[in-house]
Design a protein around this motif. Structure first.
Motif, mmCIF file in Angstrom:
data_model
loop_
_atom_site.group_PDB
_atom_site.id
_atom_site.type_symbol
_atom_site.label_atom_id
_atom_site.label_comp_id
_atom_site.label_asym_id
_atom_site.label_seq_id
_atom_site.Cartn_x
_atom_site.Cartn_y
_atom_site.Cartn_z
ATOM 1 N N CYS A 224 12.511 1.324 18.943
ATOM 2 C CA CYS A 224 13.619 2.733 19.273
ATOM 3 C C CYS A 224 13.133 3.034 20.451
ATOM 4 O O CYS A 224 11.983 3.231 21.135
ATOM 5 C CB CYS A 224 12.943 3.796 18.238
ATOM 6 S SG CYS A 224 13.573 5.468 18.679
ATOM 7 N N CYS A 227 11.435 6.986 20.733
ATOM 8 C CA CYS A 227 10.240 7.429 20.213
ATOM 9 C C CYS A 227 9.211 6.477 20.453
ATOM 10 O O CYS A 227 8.123 6.618 20.336
ATOM 11 C CB CYS A 227 10.051 8.168 18.986
ATOM 12 S SG CYS A 227 10.193 6.785 17.637
ATOM 13 N N TYR A 229 8.765 3.621 18.501
ATOM 14 C CA TYR A 229 8.756 3.280 17.255
ATOM 15 C C TYR A 229 9.004 1.632 17.266
ATOM 16 O O TYR A 229 10.084 1.370 17.887
ATOM 17 C CB TYR A 229 9.517 3.533 16.071
ATOM 18 C CG TYR A 229 9.665 2.986 14.724
ATOM 19 C CD1 TYR A 229 8.417 3.300 13.789
ATOM 20 C CD2 TYR A 229 10.567 2.252 14.233
ATOM 21 C CE1 TYR A 229 8.415 2.516 12.575
ATOM 22 C CE2 TYR A 229 10.582 1.598 13.133
ATOM 23 C CZ TYR A 229 9.383 1.835 12.402
ATOM 24 O OH TYR A 229 9.258 1.017 11.189
ATOM 25 N N CYS A 241 16.029 4.630 13.483
ATOM 26 C CA CYS A 241 14.600 4.862 13.554
ATOM 27 C C CYS A 241 14.024 5.736 12.312
ATOM 28 O O CYS A 241 14.541 6.719 12.160
ATOM 29 C CB CYS A 241 14.204 5.374 14.832
ATOM 30 S SG CYS A 241 12.559 5.674 15.251
ATOM 31 N N LYS A 243 11.478 7.290 12.198
ATOM 32 C CA LYS A 243 10.702 8.678 12.740
ATOM 33 C C LYS A 243 11.599 9.325 13.541
ATOM 34 O O LYS A 243 11.302 10.747 13.243
ATOM 35 C CB LYS A 243 9.668 7.749 13.874
ATOM 36 C CG LYS A 243 8.732 7.129 13.247
ATOM 37 C CD LYS A 243 7.103 7.312 13.663
ATOM 38 C CE LYS A 243 6.310 6.765 12.732
ATOM 39 N NZ LYS A 243 5.276 5.684 13.305
ATOM 40 N N CYS A 244 12.647 8.925 14.139
ATOM 41 C CA CYS A 244 13.441 9.985 14.968
ATOM 42 C C CYS A 244 15.091 10.029 14.723
ATOM 43 O O CYS A 244 15.853 10.549 15.168
ATOM 44 C CB CYS A 244 13.208 9.972 16.424
ATOM 45 S SG CYS A 244 13.935 8.512 17.266
HETATM 46 ZN ZN ZN Z 1 12.551 6.600 17.132
#
Ligand code: ZN
Length: 414
Positions: A224, A227, A229, A241, A243-244
């Motif tokens: 990603c 962020c 990742y 992703c 996470k985001c």
């Molecule tokens: Zn991300």
């Protein structure tokens, strides 16, 4: 070392079976030769690269208090039967019988053997923590050995194992090794990612892999940009992703190391226990940490080369500098080259001197192919004026300097 007396069999063309860039270049530049499928001989240049990588690995392992040991390649079957892996692992494991008809195997990894050692030698919480490592030969009967030294049936591996009294201890050891791995790959000049991975046949709870992006890689990583990742494609199946929620991009990569929180899988099976502060018996908590030195070498070539050959990172190059003596029949040129060679050696700079009786064209071509980071070209015209040429392999920038200046610069970089 002298080129004229060293086995550096460079080739104009790579053998047809070579596909990966690192395979083609390491064959052409005379670093390795194939004995049979998945079995390679390291020639002098290749072995020097591997040793420089191993030296960096050892320095970083020693710096976090890890202790180097050496375990046998040949293992008795009973220990593998106790953890269940004798039957879990299939044809990848080389098995044989000794003369008394006892089942044996050739080590593809050493969790069983090191846990056996811990079961014999660790008694009390006072003996913990411990971290033991080796750089040792491993054997795996790969179905499809390929890409030169990237996937072989016999290879060197640095394998390290940590022993702690609890999860908190393991967490601390895991972190220390993770950081040491970052230092190792950085020092080796690699572009790499640490990604989440699947513990697979090793068992345990958490695992990470270290990946060097390269088209020759057999793994795919997802990244990603937003962020930071990253994960192995096997672990992260989605396109967004986690996470985001940004789109993930995929890249091919070579696995150059892995770390696992093994927990108590092996220590329970092999009864590696200790007595805690209250005198209660508890299983030791384990971590394991692997690195493939040959994969570091191949990844460096994959990531750093041009159409003329390899461009080694300075830290793992077989030599620091190559002296190219252009006119072997001119005394001034010979004397200047030999004097440079002697001075560099005395200052601890590793030099290869091309003292062969071949044309300048052949020397230039071989030097670029072999990929030593610096070249000092000693030619008749320049040396009459008191100059040599200092060439940086990576940019091909050439500078006319006094021999003393070339020595000074290389000594400073060293
Ligand atoms: Zn991300």
């Amino acid at each position: 070392m002298r080129f004229s007396k060293t086995l550096i069999p460079t080739l104009r063309e790579a053998p047809a079976e070579a596909e990966a860039i690192s395979h083609i270049l390491m064959l052409r530049a005379g670093y390795v030769r194939q004995l049979a499928s998945g079995l390679y001989i390291y020639l002098p240049l290749g072995w020097r690269v591997l040793n420089r990588i191993n030296k960096i690995i050892k320095e970083e392992m020693d710096s976090i208090g890890d202790q180097e040991i050496s375990m046998p390649v040949l293992h008795p079957a009973e220990i593998w039967q106790q953890t269940g892996r004798w039957s879990e692992i299939g044809e990848e494991m080389f098995r044989l019988r000794d003369r008394t008809n006892r089942d044996m195997c050739l080590g593809m990894t050493h969790e069983e053997i090191i846990t056996w050692l811990a079961s014999k030698e660790i008694r009390s919480y006072r003996d913990l923590p411990q971290s033991w490592y080796q750089i040792q030969t491993k054997l795996r009967d790969e179905a499809r050995p390929k890409s030169g030294i990237l996937r072989t049936r016999e290879f060197l591996m640095k394998d390290c194992y940590s022993f702690d009294k609890d999860e908190a201890g393991l967490e601390e050891n895991y972190k220390k090794h993770e950081e040491a791995y970052h230092r190792i790959y950085k020092r080796c000049g690699l572009n790499f990612y640490q990604v989440e991975s699947d513990p697979g046949m090793m068992g345990g709870s958490t695992a990470h892999e270290f990946m060097a992006p390269s088209l020759a890689g057999e793994d795919e990583i997802v990244l990603c940009d937003k962020c930071g990742y990253s994960a192995n494609r096997e672990v992260e199946k989605g396109d967004k992703c986690p996470k985001c929620n940004e789109p993930l991009k995929a890249e091919k990569a070579i696995e150059i190391g892995n770390i696992f929180k093994l927990g108590t899988k092996y220590t329970i099976a092999l009864k590696a226990v200790y007595l805690d502060e209250q005198g209660k018996e508890k299983p030791i908590v384990m971590g394991c940490y692997g690195i493939g030195p040959a994969r570091i070498a191949a990844s460096a070539v994959e990531q750093s080369h041009d159409r003329d050959g390899i461009i080694w990172p300075e830290s793992i190059a077989p030599f620091d500098v190559e002296i190219i003596t252009l006119n072997m029949n001119k005394t001034e040129v010979l004397n200047a080259s030999e004097s440079l060679y002697g001075v560099l050696k005395s200052r601890g700079v590793d030099a290869l001197i091309d003292d062969r009786d071949v044309s300048p064209g052949v020397k230039f071509k071989d030097a670029d192919l072999i990929g030593i980071p610096w070249q000092i070209v000693v030619g008749e015209k320049n040396i009459k004026d008191g100059f040599v040429e200092l060439k940086y392999r990576k940019t091909k920038e050439v500078e006319k300097v006094r021999p003393e200046e070339a020595v000074k610069r290389l000594t400073e970089r060293h």
